[in-house]
Design a protein around this motif. Sequence first.
Motif, PDB file in Angstrom:
ATOM      1  N   LYS A   2      39.303   8.785 -22.811  1.00 27.13           N
ATOM      2  CA  LYS A   2      38.608   7.584 -22.364  1.00 27.13           C
ATOM      3  C   LYS A   2      38.709   7.500 -20.839  1.00 27.13           C
ATOM      4  CE  LYS A   2      37.132   3.329 -23.559  1.00 27.13           C
ATOM      5  NZ  LYS A   2      36.075   2.989 -24.438  1.00 27.13           N
ATOM      6  N   ILE A   3      37.687   6.943 -20.194  1.00 25.52           N
ATOM      7  CA  ILE A   3      37.682   6.761 -18.740  1.00 25.52           C
ATOM      8  C   ILE A   3      37.448   5.287 -18.444  1.00 25.52           C
ATOM      9  CG2 ILE A   3      36.524   7.343 -16.578  1.00 25.52           C
ATOM     10  CD1 ILE A   3      35.704  10.000 -17.920  1.00 25.52           C
ATOM     11  N   MET A   4      38.264   4.728 -17.542  1.00 26.16           N
ATOM     12  CA  MET A   4      38.112   3.331 -17.122  1.00 26.16           C
ATOM     13  C   MET A   4      38.109   3.263 -15.602  1.00 26.16           C
ATOM     14  SD  MET A   4      40.713   1.157 -19.594  1.00 26.16           S
ATOM     15  CE  MET A   4      40.046  -0.455 -19.228  1.00 26.16           C
ATOM     16  N   ALA A   5      37.333   2.352 -15.077  1.00 23.92           N
ATOM     17  CA  ALA A   5      37.389   2.071 -13.647  1.00 23.92           C
ATOM     18  C   ALA A   5      38.671   1.292 -13.371  1.00 23.92           C
ATOM     19  CB  ALA A   5      36.179   1.246 -13.218  1.00 23.92           C
ATOM     20  N   ALA A   6      39.229   1.474 -12.182  1.00 18.76           N
ATOM     21  CA  ALA A   6      40.477   0.795 -11.825  1.00 18.76           C
ATOM     22  C   ALA A   6      40.335  -0.717 -11.966  1.00 18.76           C
ATOM     23  CB  ALA A   6      40.885   1.160 -10.398  1.00 18.76           C
ATOM     24  N   ARG A   7      39.216  -1.257 -11.577  1.00 19.98           N
ATOM     25  CA  ARG A   7      38.980  -2.697 -11.684  1.00 19.98           C
ATOM     26  C   ARG A   7      39.037  -3.148 -13.140  1.00 19.98           C
ATOM     27  NH1 ARG A   7      33.785  -4.426  -8.912  1.00 19.98           N
ATOM     28  NH2 ARG A   7      35.124  -4.184  -7.116  1.00 19.98           N
ATOM     29  N   ASP A   8      38.404  -2.369 -14.022  1.00 22.72           N
ATOM     30  CA  ASP A   8      38.422  -2.707 -15.449  1.00 22.72           C
ATOM     31  C   ASP A   8      39.834  -2.589 -16.023  1.00 22.72           C
ATOM     32  OD1 ASP A   8      35.683  -3.110 -15.330  1.00 22.72           O
ATOM     33  OD2 ASP A   8      35.216  -1.089 -16.064  1.00 22.72           O
ATOM     34  N   ALA A   9      40.567  -1.564 -15.596  1.00 18.37           N
ATOM     35  CA  ALA A   9      41.942  -1.389 -16.065  1.00 18.37           C
ATOM     36  C   ALA A   9      42.803  -2.569 -15.633  1.00 18.37           C
ATOM     37  CB  ALA A   9      42.518  -0.078 -15.531  1.00 18.37           C
ATOM     38  N   LYS A  10      42.590  -3.033 -14.409  1.00 20.20           N
ATOM     39  CA  LYS A  10      43.355  -4.183 -13.897  1.00 20.20           C
ATOM     40  C   LYS A  10      43.003  -5.448 -14.667  1.00 20.20           C
ATOM     41  CE  LYS A  10      43.613  -7.151  -9.874  1.00 20.20           C
ATOM     42  NZ  LYS A  10      42.965  -7.483  -8.621  1.00 20.20           N
ATOM     43  N   ASN A  11      41.725  -5.676 -14.875  1.00 18.30           N
ATOM     44  CA  ASN A  11      41.271  -6.909 -15.525  1.00 18.30           C
ATOM     45  C   ASN A  11      41.516  -6.917 -17.026  1.00 18.30           C
ATOM     46  OD1 ASN A  11      40.401  -7.979 -13.079  1.00 18.30           O
ATOM     47  ND2 ASN A  11      38.337  -7.162 -13.311  1.00 18.30           N
ATOM     48  N   ALA A  12      41.665  -5.742 -17.618  1.00 13.27           N
ATOM     49  CA  ALA A  12      41.881  -5.646 -19.067  1.00 13.27           C
ATOM     50  C   ALA A  12      43.112  -4.780 -19.321  1.00 13.27           C
ATOM     51  CB  ALA A  12      40.640  -5.072 -19.741  1.00 13.27           C
ATOM     52  N   PHE A  13      44.234  -5.169 -18.712  1.00  9.16           N
ATOM     53  CA  PHE A  13      45.463  -4.384 -18.790  1.00  9.16           C
ATOM     54  C   PHE A  13      45.917  -4.182 -20.231  1.00  9.16           C
ATOM     55  CE2 PHE A  13      49.978  -3.597 -17.485  1.00  9.16           C
ATOM     56  CZ  PHE A  13      49.704  -2.514 -16.666  1.00  9.16           C
ATOM     57  N   GLY A  14      45.805  -5.200 -21.051  1.00  7.96           N
ATOM     58  CA  GLY A  14      46.177  -5.087 -22.465  1.00  7.96           C
ATOM     59  C   GLY A  14      45.327  -4.061 -23.186  1.00  7.96           C
ATOM     60  N   VAL A  27      41.993   6.786 -15.265  1.00  5.35           N
ATOM     61  CA  VAL A  27      41.586   5.632 -14.464  1.00  5.35           C
ATOM     62  C   VAL A  27      40.982   6.172 -13.170  1.00  5.35           C
ATOM     63  CG1 VAL A  27      42.313   3.504 -13.331  1.00  5.35           C
ATOM     64  CG2 VAL A  27      43.394   4.203 -15.485  1.00  5.35           C
ATOM     65  N   GLU A  28      39.775   5.724 -12.877  1.00  4.56           N
ATOM     66  CA  GLU A  28      39.064   6.157 -11.682  1.00  4.56           C
ATOM     67  C   GLU A  28      38.978   5.042 -10.661  1.00  4.56           C
ATOM     68  OE1 GLU A  28      35.231   7.406 -13.098  1.00  4.56           O
ATOM     69  OE2 GLU A  28      35.960   9.416 -13.571  1.00  4.56           O
ATOM     70  N   LYS A  29      39.052   5.409  -9.401  1.00  8.96           N
ATOM     71  CA  LYS A  29      38.873   4.464  -8.308  1.00  8.96           C
ATOM     72  C   LYS A  29      37.782   5.042  -7.415  1.00  8.96           C
ATOM     73  CE  LYS A  29      41.476   1.587  -5.192  1.00  8.96           C
ATOM     74  NZ  LYS A  29      42.816   1.204  -4.745  1.00  8.96           N
ATOM     75  N   HIS A  30      36.742   4.266  -7.200  1.00  8.27           N
ATOM     76  CA  HIS A  30      35.579   4.715  -6.424  1.00  8.27           C
ATOM     77  C   HIS A  30      34.988   5.997  -7.016  1.00  8.27           C
ATOM     78  CE1 HIS A  30      36.591   1.651  -3.528  1.00  8.27           C
ATOM     79  NE2 HIS A  30      37.793   2.194  -3.347  1.00  8.27           N
TER      80      HIS A  30
END
Length: 64
Positions: A2-14, A27-30
């Motif tokens: 699975k791939i998540m943007a850093a913002r999404d990972a932060k906002n949906a930590f659970g 986790v990707e950033k930019h």
Amino acid sequence: MKIMAARDAKNAFGLLFDTARAEPVMVEKHGRPVVVVMSVEEFERLSRQQEQGRAPRNGVSVDQ
């Protein structure tokens, strides 16, 4: 994986934790991969596998 943007990972930590328990999450950033989050079980499995690869073979170490 699975791939998540850093913002999404932060906002949906659970959700990140729940997903990582089932499969590794990159986790990707930019748009660039930064980290991979995985379960402890998967980490331990990979660590054991790596250690077995470093075990001496016929008395010769494969470490460089």
